[in-house]
Design a protein around this motif. Structure first.
Motif, short mmCIF file in Angstrom:
data_model
loop_
_atom_site.label_atom_id
_atom_site.label_comp_id
_atom_site.label_asym_id
_atom_site.label_seq_id
_atom_site.Cartn_x
_atom_site.Cartn_y
_atom_site.Cartn_z
N GLU A 131 43.88 31.78 37.47
CA GLU A 131 44.43 31.15 36.28
C GLU A 131 44.12 31.97 35.04
N PHE A 134 47.86 31.65 28.30
CA PHE A 134 49.15 32.18 27.88
C PHE A 134 48.97 33.38 26.95
N PHE A 150 57.09 33.68 33.77
CA PHE A 150 57.16 32.23 33.63
C PHE A 150 58.45 31.63 34.17
N SER A 153 57.53 29.21 36.81
CA SER A 153 56.83 27.99 36.41
C SER A 153 57.78 26.80 36.34
N LEU A 160 54.11 25.52 28.19
CA LEU A 160 53.15 26.54 28.62
C LEU A 160 52.23 26.96 27.48
N CYS A 166 47.27 28.72 32.62
CA CYS A 166 48.39 28.76 33.57
C CYS A 166 47.78 28.91 34.96
#
Length: 239
Positions: A131, A134, A150, A153, A160, A166
């Motif tokens: 993780e 951003f 992204f 995602s 986000l 993330c």
């Protein structure tokens, strides 16, 4: 000889060729007593003294494995004995082979060593798919690269930006790919780590990746699920 080995655990470790270029990815926990007995005599007295003076067992293993992996890769590339190379190795920094016309790059992250050698310019990068914030991606990736990361995602850009981290698997793997590509590029090009990572852009296709700096090509891009790392190699001009 086993004085700097940690408790043994099994992880993936392997070495693969790509044309003349050779690279390896090795977990220091796979270091065995037999490996130490074989490679320790090949070290310079300065290197041996440095290892003896290092109080941290992890750092000792990293330094030793960096030398071992470099000698293995160079031996396969040149067909010369592993003991024949005169090396200067500082993982994640300057590395050199003084008695052969070759480029050498060695990096360390956590328990892993990655090494690449080539007769032209080369660089290697590894990044664990984990993780991230951003802002981390925004700092090193171009707008096009961010859109690609992204696109994996389920969240919108607005969502986000407001999330603390993330953590979606597909997104973390994609970010790790770009991070390792950027690291490999700056090491291959010889630029300072503090240079703007957004100066070089990577365009991903179905089976290839193109670097905006056409002097370099992406020779390897792999995700190794067992270790959780993405590994990338860039090669370029003849040295």
């Amino acid at each position: 000889m086993i004085w700097f080995l940690k408790k043994q655990r099994k992880y993936v470790s392997f070495t693969l060729p790509k044309g003349n270029m050779q690279y390896s990815f090795f977990n220091i926990n796979d270091l065995s007593e037999d490996m130490v007995k074989k490679y320790y005599p090949m070290l310079t007295e300065h290197k041996k003294n440095k290892l003896k003076a290092e109080s941290d067992s992890h750092n000792r293993a990293v330094d030793f494995c960096a030398e071992m992996c470099a000698r293995q890769c160079l031996s396969r590339e040149f067909g010369s004995p592993e003991f024949s190379f005169s090396l200067f190795i500082n993982p994640n920094s300057a590395c050199a082979v003084s008695n052969y016309k070759a480029s050498l790059c060695v990096v360390n992250e956590g328990d892993f060593i990655a090494c690449v050698t080539d007769r032209g310019m080369c660089g290697i990068g590894i990044c664990k798919a984990d993780e991230f914030e951003f802002s981390e991606a925004q700092a090193i990736c171009t707008d096009r690269e961010l859109r690609d990361i992204f696109s994996y995602s389920v969240y919108s850009f607005a969502e986000l930006i407001n999330r603390k981290t993330c953590s979606e698997t597909a997104v973390t793997e994609r970010f790790a790919l770009y991070k390792s590509l950027k690291d490999a590029y700056f090491r291959a090009s010889g630029r300072a780590v503090r240079n703007n990572f957004r100066n070089a852009e990577f365009v991903t296709g179905e089976d290839n990746i193109i670097c905006s700096d056409r002097l370099f090509s992406v020779s390897v891009h792999e995700y190794h699920k067992k270790s959780g790392y993405v590994l990338c190699v860039l090669t370029g001009r003849t040295k």
